[in-house]
Design an enzyme around this catalytic site. Sequence first.
Site, PDB file in Angstrom:
ATOM      1  N   GLU A  63       9.316  18.544  18.595  1.00  0.00           N
ATOM      2  CA  GLU A  63       9.082  19.893  18.074  1.00  0.00           C
ATOM      3  C   GLU A  63       9.987  20.184  16.891  1.00  0.00           C
ATOM      4  O   GLU A  63      10.865  19.380  16.538  1.00  0.00           O
ATOM      5  CB  GLU A  63       9.271  20.901  19.210  1.00  0.00           C
ATOM      6  N   CYS A 108       2.713  15.775  18.386  1.00  0.00           N
ATOM      7  CA  CYS A 108       2.416  15.506  19.800  1.00  0.00           C
ATOM      8  C   CYS A 108       2.803  14.076  20.163  1.00  0.00           C
ATOM      9  O   CYS A 108       2.862  13.181  19.306  1.00  0.00           O
ATOM     10  CB  CYS A 108       0.933  15.659  20.072  1.00  0.00           C
ATOM     11  N   GLU A 146       1.067  11.821  21.720  1.00  0.00           N
ATOM     12  CA  GLU A 146       0.007  10.831  21.455  1.00  0.00           C
ATOM     13  C   GLU A 146       0.076  10.365  20.008  1.00  0.00           C
ATOM     14  O   GLU A 146      -0.025   9.169  19.712  1.00  0.00           O
ATOM     15  CB  GLU A 146      -1.377  11.436  21.713  1.00  0.00           C
ATOM     16  N   CYS A 188      -4.687  17.033  22.770  1.00  0.00           N
ATOM     17  CA  CYS A 188      -5.160  18.191  22.009  1.00  0.00           C
ATOM     18  C   CYS A 188      -6.203  17.716  20.990  1.00  0.00           C
ATOM     19  O   CYS A 188      -6.389  16.508  20.765  1.00  0.00           O
ATOM     20  CB  CYS A 188      -3.989  18.881  21.310  1.00  0.00           C
TER      21      CYS A 188
HETATM   22  N1  THU Z   1       1.666  18.399  23.239  1.00  0.00           N
HETATM   23  C1  THU Z   1       1.558  17.036  23.175  1.00  0.00           C
HETATM   24  O1  THU Z   1       2.555  16.334  22.975  1.00  0.00           O
HETATM   25  N2  THU Z   1       0.326  16.473  23.368  1.00  0.00           N
HETATM   26  C2  THU Z   1      -0.822  17.171  23.562  1.00  0.00           C
HETATM   27  O2  THU Z   1      -1.890  16.602  23.604  1.00  0.00           O
HETATM   28  C3  THU Z   1      -0.770  18.634  23.757  1.00  0.00           C
HETATM   29  C4  THU Z   1       0.537  19.288  23.451  1.00  0.00           C
HETATM   30  C5  THU Z   1       2.984  19.002  23.040  1.00  0.00           C
HETATM   31  C6  THU Z   1       3.130  19.716  21.755  1.00  0.00           C
HETATM   32  C7  THU Z   1       4.214  20.712  22.065  1.00  0.00           C
HETATM   33  O3  THU Z   1       5.473  20.087  21.862  1.00  0.00           O
HETATM   34  C8  THU Z   1       4.074  20.990  23.532  1.00  0.00           C
HETATM   35  O4  THU Z   1       3.224  19.965  24.039  1.00  0.00           O
HETATM   36  C9  THU Z   1       3.455  22.344  23.851  1.00  0.00           C
HETATM   37  O5  THU Z   1       2.302  22.539  23.119  1.00  0.00           O
END
Ligand code: THU
Length: 301
Positions: free
Chosen positions: A217, A226, A228, A257
């Site tokens: 983040e 993310c 992935e 996502c």
């Molecule tokens: N997040 C992921 O790492 N992968 C996803 O497919 C969905 C969301 C993370 C992004 C962010 O750091 C946290 O989850 C909350 O959205």
Amino acid sequence: MKIEWIPDYPLDDECIQAMEKAADQCLISEGIPFPCSITVRLCDDENIRRINALHRNINLSTDVLSFPSVAYPAGKTASACQHLLQKEYDDETSACFLGDIVISVPHCLAQANEFGHSKVRESAYLLVHGICHLMGYDHIKEVERLAMRKMEENILSSVSLERNMEDPATQTIQPDEELIAAAREAMKMSYSPYSRYPVGAAIRTEEGRIFTGCNIENASFGLTNCAERTAVFKAVSEGFHRFTAIAIAALHPSWPCGACRQVLNEFAPGITVWTTAEGYPVRMKKLTELLPESFGPKDLQ
Ligand code: THU
């Protein structure tokens, strides 16, 4: 198994009967030769949340909670600690008390729906999961988790409540345990101070190599990457462009996502996606299900 039911929330007789049968089988599978007893409270989400907050300091509703009466030595389960169980012998029930279990009935029914199981299978599964905890099983370390899952499925198949293998949500192909374990490890590296939602991912190349990633983040929220995409970008930057499977580990079972689906589609439109979270069954879908009618490199040829 002697069960003292505390039915704060109603559940069908059919479920109760299957749960009682499965509970008996827990003792047989563990090799406990003497009678044991438990209490099982059936309640709603609000009540389980309160109990979770009070006893575990976790202010969240959940499916099942268990409170063992015996403190098992590390790595040991009930069969190896019968002397400890016998200290819990209670004259009133003429059985050794294993501990208390709380099950949220609405949570159980929602999960049955989500996983495509019958409510009978899901309620028996939750009770077996709780009893396994009361018998010393745990799922913190990967080896322990696998032992616990194996025990649970052995018990449930002995009472003809095995997973419905026709159901795509419970997959007919074997989970890629190595990839799933790598995703769980990667989750530990998550940098998620803003969402406090750690995610780990592990992607397998056609050559069989595994690249991992976590969510990263940023104080400028939109720059978050993310898990992935971190894994895909690490692999691509090392020269790997073809992938067979990706596993995702998070606090609850979640699918990639939209942005990650599109990035996966760039390199591996047919990829298998596994999702895993502690205390939930592993689930699998193909990217083609998650991103139907996709736009990708094929459209620009
Ligand atoms: N997040 C992921 O790492 N992968 C996803 O497919 C969905 C969301 C993370 C992004 C962010 O750091 C946290 O989850 C909350 O959205």
